[in-house]
Design a protein around this motif. Structure first.
Motif: not given
Length: 77
Positions: A41-58
């Motif tokens: 990733f070239i930016s932190r917001p891009e990384m956070m967007n990926w993480a929010e879409n990638r992970f779920r609590a379960e």
């Protein structure tokens, strides 16, 4: 010089690390199912967007609490 952060480590086969390489963020997902997967990733917001879409609590053995802890760790990098 690179800075490496361990986001979580369940064992030697299930972990997530983030390396800060100048302006680039390299996320390495290691799992016993898929092996190692690398994301750049070239930016932190891009990384956070990926993480929010990638992970779920379960996805986490600790459920919602562990999910929140992982997301807070990623945010702090």
């Amino acid at each position: 010089m690179f800075t490496k952060h361990t986001v979580y480590k369940h064992d030697n086969y299930n972990m997530l690390t983030v390396e800060v390489q100048g302006k680039t963020l390299v996320v390495r997902e290691i799992s016993d199912q898929w092996g190692e997967v690398c994301h750049k990733f070239i930016s932190r917001p891009e990384m956070m967007n990926w993480a929010e879409n990638r992970f779920r609590a379960e996805d986490f053995p600790g459920g919602e609490d562990q999910y929140k802890q992982v997301m807070n760790t990623i945010r702090s990098i």
